[in-house]
Structures are given as C-alpha cells and as structure tokens.
Design an enzyme around this catalytic site. Structure first.
Site, PDB file in Angstrom:
ATOM      1  N   LYS A  46     -37.998 -43.355 -28.267  1.00  0.00           N
ATOM      2  CA  LYS A  46     -38.351 -42.787 -26.816  1.00  0.00           C
ATOM      3  C   LYS A  46     -37.108 -42.377 -25.813  1.00  0.00           C
ATOM      4  CE  LYS A  46     -39.444 -47.476 -26.948  1.00  0.00           C
ATOM      5  NZ  LYS A  46     -39.843 -48.644 -27.594  1.00  0.00           N
ATOM      6  N   ARG A 145     -50.068 -56.289 -25.653  1.00  0.00           N
ATOM      7  CA  ARG A 145     -49.494 -55.162 -24.728  1.00  0.00           C
ATOM      8  C   ARG A 145     -50.631 -54.304 -25.427  1.00  0.00           C
ATOM      9  NH1 ARG A 145     -43.997 -52.529 -25.042  1.00  0.00           N
ATOM     10  NH2 ARG A 145     -44.239 -52.526 -27.404  1.00  0.00           N
ATOM     11  N   TYR A 267     -21.859 -50.952   3.083  1.00  0.00           N
ATOM     12  CA  TYR A 267     -23.055 -51.779   3.554  1.00  0.00           C
ATOM     13  C   TYR A 267     -23.096 -53.257   4.170  1.00  0.00           C
ATOM     14  CZ  TYR A 267     -24.920 -46.205   3.179  1.00  0.00           C
ATOM     15  OH  TYR A 267     -24.988 -44.942   3.099  1.00  0.00           O
ATOM     16  N   MET A 315     -25.431 -45.140  -3.065  1.00  0.00           N
ATOM     17  CA  MET A 315     -25.879 -44.120  -3.576  1.00  0.00           C
ATOM     18  C   MET A 315     -25.045 -43.594  -4.326  1.00  0.00           C
ATOM     19  SD  MET A 315     -28.223 -41.142  -2.084  1.00  0.00           S
ATOM     20  CE  MET A 315     -29.729 -41.665  -1.783  1.00  0.00           C
TER      21      MET A 315
HETATM   22  C1  LIG Z   1     -39.083 -50.118 -28.362  1.00  0.00           C
HETATM   23  C2  LIG Z   1     -40.320 -49.955 -29.861  1.00  0.00           C
HETATM   24  C3  LIG Z   1     -39.585 -49.940 -30.880  1.00  0.00           C
HETATM   25  C4  LIG Z   1     -38.193 -50.503 -31.187  1.00  0.00           C
HETATM   26  O1  LIG Z   1     -37.440 -51.977 -31.003  1.00  0.00           O
HETATM   27  P1  LIG Z   1     -35.601 -51.879 -30.254  1.00  0.00           P
HETATM   28  O2  LIG Z   1     -36.033 -53.454 -29.428  1.00  0.00           O
HETATM   29  O3  LIG Z   1     -34.732 -51.305 -29.276  1.00  0.00           O
HETATM   30  O4  LIG Z   1     -35.457 -51.800 -31.419  1.00  0.00           O
HETATM   31  C5  LIG Z   1     -40.324 -50.840 -31.733  1.00  0.00           C
HETATM   32  N1  LIG Z   1     -41.648 -51.031 -31.735  1.00  0.00           N
HETATM   33  C6  LIG Z   1     -41.644 -50.898 -30.913  1.00  0.00           C
HETATM   34  C7  LIG Z   1     -43.150 -50.657 -30.974  1.00  0.00           C
HETATM   35  C8  LIG Z   1     -41.408 -50.417 -29.794  1.00  0.00           C
HETATM   36  O5  LIG Z   1     -42.137 -50.131 -28.280  1.00  0.00           O
END
Ligand SMILES: *Cc1c(COP(=O)(O)O)cnc(C)c1O
Length: 375
Positions: A46, A145, A267, A315
C-alpha cells in the site's frame, strides 16, 4: 552508482538523492518468510510500497518468492494488479466503498470485507453479475478500526447463500500493539481471534503484520501480512533491528558560510551561534517530506560526523552545523547523508516524533532516485 539505474533529475541538478536497495528488499522478504513458515508471507505494498514505488518493489518481491499481496485502496489495486501473475491474489484492505464494487472487481483484486454492509453489497454485486466473487473477511479483535464483530462474521460464513456467492479466501484480523512485544493486548487479541474463528473450516486465517510475525508461532496462522520490515523499518520496538536498510537519502550542499558568534539562523531566527560556526545549506526541505519537526533537533551525517540541523527546516532547504568537519572538507555540490548507515529510518523518525512508516510514505517526488540491485 551507474547512471542507468537512476531516474528523475540529473546528479548535477538534483537537490536530494534517494537510493533504493532491491537486494535488501528481497533479503528482508526472505527473512520474514522464513520466520513465518510454514505460514505464507504476503507483502503489503500500500501507499506505493511505503514510498519506494510499486513498480520497483513488486517485481523484486515476486522474485523473492512472494505470492500474496495487499494494498489499501482500489486505485492502488489497479496499479499493482498488472504487475502480478494472474494466479497471485491481491487484497484491498480498506474494503469496497458503496458504489465502488464494479471498479474494485474490474481490477481483479479482492476486497477485505470489513462490515456486514460491505459484505452484503459485495454479495449483491456478485449476484447481479451472476458469478462467484471471492473476498476476505476481517474481524475486529480489539483495535476498533476495521473489521466486523465476531458474531457478524459468523452469521456470514454460516449463511450458505453468502458462502456460495462470496467464497472466502481469507479470514483476518489486525494487531494494535504488535510492535510492543510485551503488550498484554497481543495475547488478548490472539485469544479473541481464536475464539472468533473457532469452527470455521477450510478458510486460511491471518492475524500478523511484520511485528506480529516476530511475536511467536501462535500469531502466524496461515498467512502473515508484512510491510514495514520489508522496507527496512524495525518490526518491534527495542532490541536490534534484524532488517536490512532499503532506503537511503542524501542532500546536496548548495551553500557554505561561516557565521560569527551571536548570528542567528533560519526562519524565525530560532537558532543563535554561540561561537564562530561553519554552516552548510542543504537542498532538501519539508516539501521533500523531510520532517519540519527536525528543526533544531535532527541531524545529518558526513564521514561519520554528526551535523546538527540548526534553525527551522524550510520548504526546499535546511541548514546544518558543519563545524565538526575539518575546514575545507565540504564543497558546494557535495552530498550529505540524511538517511543511511549512520541515520537509520527509525532513528530519524524518532527524532522527528514520528514513525518510520510516516517518514517513508512522506518522501517527496523531487528526488533523483537510484536503484541498487547487487543480485
Ligand atoms: C499496513 C498493514 C499491514 C502491514 O503492517 P506492517 O506493520 O507495516 O508490517 C498489515 N495488515 C494490515 C491490516 C495493515 O493495515
């Protein structure tokens, strides 16, 4: 680094240079897959493979033997699916949005069904299409979640019509505290997941992310889903990080100067030199994903010497104190380490008050990107 392996701006015009080590990525996959065995080890790609680029990461992970992949969103599935052989499953963790059923199914990926509503919409879409459309089910084992309550999941898999239309490829949950090996919540979620899946036959189960994979045999089930460890982040807090670094970052020196005691910097003029100080201005800033929180607290490294960031991160640039280096040791155009052997991603992230995941996924698009592959 051979020029052919690099994309983006030329060396002479780039402000920052990102290096991605695909041999390290493959080695990290093999390490986690061996830790997970006999469970299968899926790769989570992802957010463009945590910032390193799916077009780079996915072929390397396939070469390392990975045969299951996860993304978060349908648009990501559309980008990843063409990189995968037809028989390699791809799952969409965020599930299927109302009205998004056709777009998701067109990618050839499977949704992780997180609520009874999602499950029934996916079933209705499959019925409309008059074909079976496989999916994963997620149970909430305590993180609140994504995922449905255990009794909601049970009602679905005990529903023969649902099971016929939506063959279950996976039943999964997710750990809230897998990075804390000592957290009581891990055992509590394990117990809840076991109870929730008790009696479900013929469907693979999965609970662990990178951290969970290293928590012990009990957490591995049939399929683990690893992300951060692949990309070099520490799967668990404390102890040595067993993963190899995948990402390196260097910034170019674009100006050098010496300031007198009392001169202020950056800054807001938040830093004042208490002695004559040599400064280097580096061409990486928060627009490149370098955390602004590192103003007056982070550091760069050069030749093994720590170079504190002084003043705020701008930036497009930041300023480091290079007084600790020999006079003349640096010239305009030189490269300074921001992420590398002396500056691991977890250290940089901790100094910025964040985690390696956020640091990696924020890395910007202006870098020269060089891919190393010592296969
Ligand atoms: C992002 C995610 C993972 C991967 O987790 P890591 O801690 O990066 O290994 C696995 N399962 C779900 C549901 C996730 O959202």
């Amino acid at each position: 680094m051979p020029a052919a392996d690099c994309t983006g701006p030329a060396e002479e015009t780039a402000g920052g240079r990102l290096t991605i080590d695909l041999a390290a990525l493959r080695a990290n996959y093999i390490y986690l897959a061996e830790a997970a065995a006999p469970a299968r080890c899926a790769a989570v790609v992802k957010a463009d493979a945590y910032g390193i680029g799916v077009a780079r990461a996915v072929p390397a992970l396939l070469a390392a033997g990975c045969r299951d992949f996860f993304v978060a969103q349908t648009s990501e599935a559309a980008a990843v699916r063409p990189l995968l052989p037809a028989d390699v499953p791809l799952y969409v963790l965020n599930g299927v949005d109302p009205g998004g059923e056709r777009a998701l199914s067109a990618t050839g990926a499977m949704p992780v069904l997180n609520s009874p509503g999602q499950a029934r919409r996916w079933q209705a879409f499959a019925e409309l299409e008059t074909r079976a459309l496989p999916a994963a089910l997620q149970i909430d084992s305590g993180m609140s979640r994504l995922g449905m309550a255990p009794d909601e999941a049970r009602a679905l898999w005990e529903d023969a019509a649902f099971r016929r239309t939506v063959p279950l490829a996976l039943v999964m949950s997710h750990l809230a505290c897998a990075d804390e090996a000592g957290a009581a919540a891990n055992g509590e979620q394990l117990t809840r997941f076991r109870a929730a899946t008790d009696g479900i036959a013929g469907v693979p189960l999965g609970l662990a992310n990178s951290g969970g994979t290293l928590l012990g045999d009990a957490f591995r089930f049939d399929l683990v889903r690893v992300g951060i460890g692949l990309y070099g982040g520490a799967p668990n807090d404390g102890g040595a990080n067993p993963m190899r670094a995948v990402v390196g970052l260097a910034a170019k020196v674009i100006q050098l100067r010496t300031i007198a005691a009392g001169t202020r910097v950056g800054y807001g003029l938040t830093y004042a030199a208490d002695a004559p100080t040599r400064l280097a201005t580096l061409a990486v800033g928060y627009a490149d994903g370098w955390p602004r929180a590192l103003g007056n607290r982070g550091a760069a490294f050069h030749a093994g010497v720590r170079l504190p960031i002084v003043g705020r991160v701008s930036m497009d640039s930041m300023i480091v104190d290079v007084t600790a280096l020999a006079e003349g040791a640096l010239a305009e155009g030189d490269w300074i380490e921001l992420i590398g052997p002396d500056r691991p991603i977890d250290t940089v992230a901790a100094e910025a008050g964040t985690i390696a995941y956020e640091l990696l996924t924020n890395l910007g698009s202006r870098y020269r990107v060089c891919v190393a592959d010592d296969a």
